[in-house]
Design a protein around this motif. Sequence first.
Motif, PDB file in Angstrom:
ATOM      1  N   ALA A 621       0.830  -1.212   0.000  1.00  0.00           N
ATOM      2  CA  ALA A 621       0.000   0.000   0.000  1.00  0.00           C
ATOM      3  C   ALA A 621       0.859   1.255   0.000  1.00  0.00           C
ATOM      4  CB  ALA A 621      -0.926  -0.014   1.216  1.00  0.00           C
ATOM      5  N   LEU A 622       1.960   1.227   0.744  1.00  0.00           N
ATOM      6  CA  LEU A 622       2.849   2.391   0.784  1.00  0.00           C
ATOM      7  C   LEU A 622       3.509   2.619  -0.569  1.00  0.00           C
ATOM      8  CD1 LEU A 622       4.475   1.935   4.315  1.00  0.00           C
ATOM      9  CD2 LEU A 622       2.982   3.812   3.598  1.00  0.00           C
ATOM     10  N   ASP A 623       3.882   1.530  -1.270  1.00  0.00           N
ATOM     11  CA  ASP A 623       4.470   1.678  -2.607  1.00  0.00           C
ATOM     12  C   ASP A 623       3.478   2.335  -3.561  1.00  0.00           C
ATOM     13  OD1 ASP A 623       6.830   0.543  -1.785  1.00  0.00           O
ATOM     14  OD2 ASP A 623       6.310  -1.487  -2.456  1.00  0.00           O
ATOM     15  N   LEU A 624       2.218   1.862  -3.514  1.00  0.00           N
ATOM     16  CA  LEU A 624       1.196   2.435  -4.387  1.00  0.00           C
ATOM     17  C   LEU A 624       0.929   3.902  -4.043  1.00  0.00           C
ATOM     18  CD1 LEU A 624      -1.384  -0.522  -4.553  1.00  0.00           C
ATOM     19  CD2 LEU A 624       0.039   0.353  -6.426  1.00  0.00           C
ATOM     20  N   ALA A 625       0.831   4.178  -2.737  1.00  0.00           N
ATOM     21  CA  ALA A 625       0.537   5.545  -2.310  1.00  0.00           C
ATOM     22  C   ALA A 625       1.670   6.484  -2.701  1.00  0.00           C
ATOM     23  CB  ALA A 625       0.313   5.589  -0.805  1.00  0.00           C
ATOM     24  N   GLU A 626       2.905   6.049  -2.502  1.00  0.00           N
ATOM     25  CA  GLU A 626       4.042   6.898  -2.839  1.00  0.00           C
ATOM     26  C   GLU A 626       4.086   7.174  -4.337  1.00  0.00           C
ATOM     27  OE1 GLU A 626       8.737   7.310  -1.612  1.00  0.00           O
ATOM     28  OE2 GLU A 626       7.840   5.311  -1.704  1.00  0.00           O
ATOM     29  N   ALA A 627       3.751   6.170  -5.126  1.00  0.00           N
ATOM     30  CA  ALA A 627       3.754   6.338  -6.578  1.00  0.00           C
ATOM     31  C   ALA A 627       2.690   7.336  -7.027  1.00  0.00           C
ATOM     32  CB  ALA A 627       3.520   4.987  -7.256  1.00  0.00           C
ATOM     33  N   ALA A 628       1.598   7.442  -6.256  1.00  0.00           N
ATOM     34  CA  ALA A 628       0.535   8.391  -6.608  1.00  0.00           C
ATOM     35  C   ALA A 628       0.761   9.760  -5.984  1.00  0.00           C
ATOM     36  CB  ALA A 628      -0.818   7.827  -6.171  1.00  0.00           C
ATOM     37  N   ILE A 629       1.261   9.780  -4.749  1.00  0.00           N
ATOM     38  CA  ILE A 629       1.391  11.043  -4.022  1.00  0.00           C
ATOM     39  C   ILE A 629       2.522  11.903  -4.568  1.00  0.00           C
ATOM     40  CG2 ILE A 629       1.992  12.039  -1.774  1.00  0.00           C
ATOM     41  CD1 ILE A 629       0.457   9.725  -0.473  1.00  0.00           C
ATOM     42  N   THR A 630       3.660  11.290  -4.903  1.00  0.00           N
ATOM     43  CA  THR A 630       4.823  12.063  -5.342  1.00  0.00           C
ATOM     44  C   THR A 630       4.525  12.909  -6.579  1.00  0.00           C
ATOM     45  OG1 THR A 630       6.350  10.452  -4.368  1.00  0.00           O
ATOM     46  CG2 THR A 630       7.238  11.940  -6.059  1.00  0.00           C
ATOM     47  N   PRO A 631       3.992  12.312  -7.661  1.00  0.00           N
ATOM     48  CA  PRO A 631       3.686  13.171  -8.824  1.00  0.00           C
ATOM     49  C   PRO A 631       2.549  14.161  -8.548  1.00  0.00           C
ATOM     50  CG  PRO A 631       2.884  10.928  -9.176  1.00  0.00           C
ATOM     51  CD  PRO A 631       3.738  10.892  -7.957  1.00  0.00           C
ATOM     52  N   ALA A 632       1.604  13.757  -7.695  1.00  0.00           N
ATOM     53  CA  ALA A 632       0.501  14.674  -7.362  1.00  0.00           C
ATOM     54  C   ALA A 632       1.028  15.908  -6.648  1.00  0.00           C
ATOM     55  CB  ALA A 632      -0.542  13.958  -6.503  1.00  0.00           C
ATOM     56  N   MET A 633       1.972  15.722  -5.735  1.00  0.00           N
ATOM     57  CA  MET A 633       2.549  16.857  -5.020  1.00  0.00           C
ATOM     58  C   MET A 633       3.371  17.723  -5.961  1.00  0.00           C
ATOM     59  SD  MET A 633       1.378  16.676  -2.003  1.00  0.00           S
ATOM     60  CE  MET A 633       2.373  17.941  -1.249  1.00  0.00           C
ATOM     61  N   GLN A 634       4.069  17.090  -6.895  1.00  0.00           N
ATOM     62  CA  GLN A 634       4.879  17.867  -7.843  1.00  0.00           C
ATOM     63  C   GLN A 634       4.008  18.723  -8.750  1.00  0.00           C
ATOM     64  OE1 GLN A 634       7.167  14.787  -9.742  1.00  0.00           O
ATOM     65  NE2 GLN A 634       8.742  14.739  -8.132  1.00  0.00           N
ATOM     66  N   SER A 635       2.825  18.213  -9.081  1.00  0.00           N
ATOM     67  CA  SER A 635       1.900  18.971  -9.935  1.00  0.00           C
ATOM     68  C   SER A 635       0.930  19.814  -9.112  1.00  0.00           C
ATOM     69  CB  SER A 635       1.113  18.017 -10.838  1.00  0.00           C
ATOM     70  OG  SER A 635       0.318  17.130 -10.055  1.00  0.00           O
ATOM     71  N   GLU A 636       1.115  19.820  -7.792  1.00  0.00           N
ATOM     72  CA  GLU A 636       0.296  20.607  -6.859  1.00  0.00           C
ATOM     73  C   GLU A 636      -1.170  20.188  -6.895  1.00  0.00           C
ATOM     74  OE1 GLU A 636       0.995  24.693  -7.794  1.00  0.00           O
ATOM     75  OE2 GLU A 636       3.145  24.593  -7.361  1.00  0.00           O
ATOM     76  N   ASP A 637      -1.389  18.902  -7.181  1.00  0.00           N
ATOM     77  CA  ASP A 637      -2.748  18.353  -7.147  1.00  0.00           C
ATOM     78  C   ASP A 637      -2.964  17.758  -5.757  1.00  0.00           C
ATOM     79  OD1 ASP A 637      -5.198  17.230  -7.514  1.00  0.00           O
ATOM     80  OD2 ASP A 637      -4.674  16.072  -9.307  1.00  0.00           O
ATOM     81  N   PHE A 638      -3.248  18.636  -4.791  1.00  0.00           N
ATOM     82  CA  PHE A 638      -3.324  18.194  -3.398  1.00  0.00           C
ATOM     83  C   PHE A 638      -4.540  17.292  -3.141  1.00  0.00           C
ATOM     84  CE2 PHE A 638      -1.113  22.371  -3.199  1.00  0.00           C
ATOM     85  CZ  PHE A 638       0.135  21.869  -2.867  1.00  0.00           C
ATOM     86  N   GLU A 639      -5.619  17.519  -3.890  1.00  0.00           N
ATOM     87  CA  GLU A 639      -6.781  16.648  -3.714  1.00  0.00           C
ATOM     88  C   GLU A 639      -6.433  15.209  -4.085  1.00  0.00           C
ATOM     89  OE1 GLU A 639      -6.812  19.529  -5.222  1.00  0.00           O
ATOM     90  OE2 GLU A 639      -8.256  20.768  -4.116  1.00  0.00           O
ATOM     91  N   ALA A 640      -5.684  15.035  -5.190  1.00  0.00           N
ATOM     92  CA  ALA A 640      -5.279  13.684  -5.595  1.00  0.00           C
ATOM     93  C   ALA A 640      -4.342  13.072  -4.563  1.00  0.00           C
ATOM     94  CB  ALA A 640      -4.609  13.728  -6.969  1.00  0.00           C
ATOM     95  N   ALA A 641      -3.444  13.884  -4.003  1.00  0.00           N
ATOM     96  CA  ALA A 641      -2.531  13.374  -2.980  1.00  0.00           C
ATOM     97  C   ALA A 641      -3.298  12.918  -1.744  1.00  0.00           C
ATOM     98  CB  ALA A 641      -1.523  14.461  -2.606  1.00  0.00           C
ATOM     99  N   MET A 642      -4.302  13.690  -1.341  1.00  0.00           N
ATOM    100  CA  MET A 642      -5.094  13.304  -0.167  1.00  0.00           C
ATOM    101  C   MET A 642      -5.902  12.039  -0.445  1.00  0.00           C
ATOM    102  SD  MET A 642      -4.133  15.606   1.945  1.00  0.00           S
ATOM    103  CE  MET A 642      -3.275  17.186   1.806  1.00  0.00           C
ATOM    104  N   THR A 643      -6.387  11.894  -1.677  1.00  0.00           N
ATOM    105  CA  THR A 643      -7.127  10.682  -2.045  1.00  0.00           C
ATOM    106  C   THR A 643      -6.220   9.458  -1.951  1.00  0.00           C
ATOM    107  OG1 THR A 643      -8.549  11.952  -3.534  1.00  0.00           O
ATOM    108  CG2 THR A 643      -8.461   9.576  -3.883  1.00  0.00           C
ATOM    109  N   ALA A 644      -4.987   9.614  -2.419  1.00  0.00           N
ATOM    110  CA  ALA A 644      -4.032   8.502  -2.322  1.00  0.00           C
ATOM    111  C   ALA A 644      -3.705   8.190  -0.866  1.00  0.00           C
ATOM    112  CB  ALA A 644      -2.758   8.845  -3.102  1.00  0.00           C
ATOM    113  N   MET A 645      -3.598   9.218  -0.031  1.00  0.00           N
ATOM    114  CA  MET A 645      -3.350   8.991   1.393  1.00  0.00           C
ATOM    115  C   MET A 645      -4.509   8.248   2.046  1.00  0.00           C
ATOM    116  SD  MET A 645      -1.559  12.554   2.667  1.00  0.00           S
ATOM    117  CE  MET A 645      -2.068  12.246   4.345  1.00  0.00           C
TER     118      MET A 645
END
Length: 694
Positions: A621-645
């Motif tokens: 789960a952490l691998d999947l979340a990190e793969a989604a959160i890292t690019p989301a944070m780089q693109s400033e898509d905080f809603e997507a990052a929170m969804t992954a969290m």
Amino acid sequence: MQGKAADDLKKRITDGLVEAGLTYGGAVALSTPRRLTLALEGLLAESPTVREERKGPKVGAPEKAIEGFLRGAGVTMDQLEERDTPKGAVYFATIEKPGRPAAAIIAEVLEATIRNFPWPKSMRWGAGSLRWVRPLHSILCILTNEAGEAEVVDLDIDGITSGNTTEGHRFMGEGRFAVTSFEDYSLKLKRNHVVLDPVERAEAIWQEATNQAFASGLEVVEDKGLLKEVAGLVEWPVVLMGAIDEEFLELPPEVLQTSMKEHQKFFSVKNPKTGRIEKFITVANRETKDQGATILAGNQKVLSARLADAKFFWTNDLRVAKSGMEAWTDQLSNVTFHNKLGTQAARIDRIAALAREIAPVLGVDADLAEQAAKVAKADLSSEMVYEFPELQGLMGRYYAAAAGLPAEVAATCEEHYSPLGPSDDVPTAPVSATVALADKIDTLTGFWAIDEKPTGSKDPFALRRAALGVIRLVLENGVRMPIASGFEQHLNSAFSFVDFVEHGKGKPEGGLEGIIQRKVADLLSFFHDRLKVYLKDEGLRHDVIDACLTMSGNDDLKLLVKRARALGAFLQTDDGENLLQGYKRANNILSQAEAKDGVEYSFGADVKYAESDEEKALFAALDLAEAAITPAMQSEDFEAAMTAMAALRAPIDAFFEGVQVNSDNEVVRRNRLNLLNRIRQICGGAADLTRVEG
């Protein structure tokens, strides 16, 4: 003063009566230009008898101690009672205070209130010592029982004796008359041409004014402040509508409205089709045989003289404006903005330079922004603004248009002062927003440079309002700019002449560069505090904002608020709330282990040491979340990052339910602690969740 006086009368009388044991059911306070009135309902006929038990000295105490107790309690030795207590025999006194008639209490409270009334301005007259806002002529004070019988409360203050009589209108009243109750008082006053209730007077004025305007196909310009003021000037309002001389109708409507309001207390009446102010409404305090014709003629004569002055100012100002406005801008070299920050002209140069720097961020031509900033405050030297300071900016717009300047520049003259408060509109035109930002940032950095910051409730230079203005301009216009670097650059370039001040400092650390860096950090912290206040209305908690302030880019207000809103929305969900608890549990266990072992568990967990299914599932789960959160944070898509969290909630809960972190196997224990560090790193990449309460 009238409204406050009515409130003060009500508070002081009711507080005094209650303190004396005299309660009541309800109270209403009213005012006119000539009288203050307080009516109480359900007042007790007398205060209740009060029994008080007071503990005294020990039996056998020195005689002086006992005598002092007797004096204080107002009793004799034979009225004392001896009682055994854990500390021995002690004297007790029972003090009985009999009730007093309401009239006696009211007389005392009313006299104390009148003699100590908190008028902001007061005067003495005659040979007496009483101070009042104007000479006090009479006091009406009665008590009416359930049978309707009225009793006069006897009172004499500097020769003014209370009674049951009063008088109505100064000119239209029929002399003094007696009253038996508040209802009788109010009714007889109205018969004698006095409307007691200021709200009723205001409603009557507005109703009649709008009716007269409507009958002529016109509209009254609404002004609630003026309506309240005029309602306080009359006891019997008589509304009269007059015409404005044709020669003044071409003046800007704001000039007509301001002149009539400030000098004459007139309401403006406009033509809804053209927007021109064509007539005025005045409110007389009496009826006349000629239906107000003489009053209206006198008012029109005075108004013409006032408007002639305004027309003179307008004509002269237009001549200067059409010649280029340089005469006004040059005059600002002789106007001091602040003795440590130079003249208004110097300030305008700073604002213009800063506007050039900000312009590209808002997609504005730098030359146009500089031009707008150069003339934005030129009208401060105009004759019209000198006479009516409240028209600053607005007149600048007229004058810039008359000078043939671009429409954006003219609009900036008026709009760059905004927003002036939380309910004021924010400029959205790019040039106006650019100059407004430059104006407010220059004000803030300048006063921070000389250490004139707000303290407590004191903010003489309205710096809190300026900071809130910058915040609203940035957020509502979607401006992306690092304000800290802007502060630093402006302090370095624009304030080289300023003797930078740091209160409470000895020898400055780091020289001038160190001082500026500390001032920038302090100003940014000030902005963050104002931002918390601003976002509180949205329901965003301070701790949520604090969790985002520790992240990089915290001086980009648009980015900061975007992150905070996403985090706030996430934490309001069940997944967010439970994930927060799981994160804090992981962080607490990890922090305790690191403190105990003296090492940092950040070397990377390895799935090959995982023993349970819950542990392996968390790795995945952490691998999947990190793969989604890292690019989301780089693109400033905080809603997507929170969804992954949010997807981490279930595996983290399952991990803590099925796995013991502090295993007896040291290798497994270290691996699991490193796994907790991954939770901290991945979730902490979105915000510092340790700062979130709960």
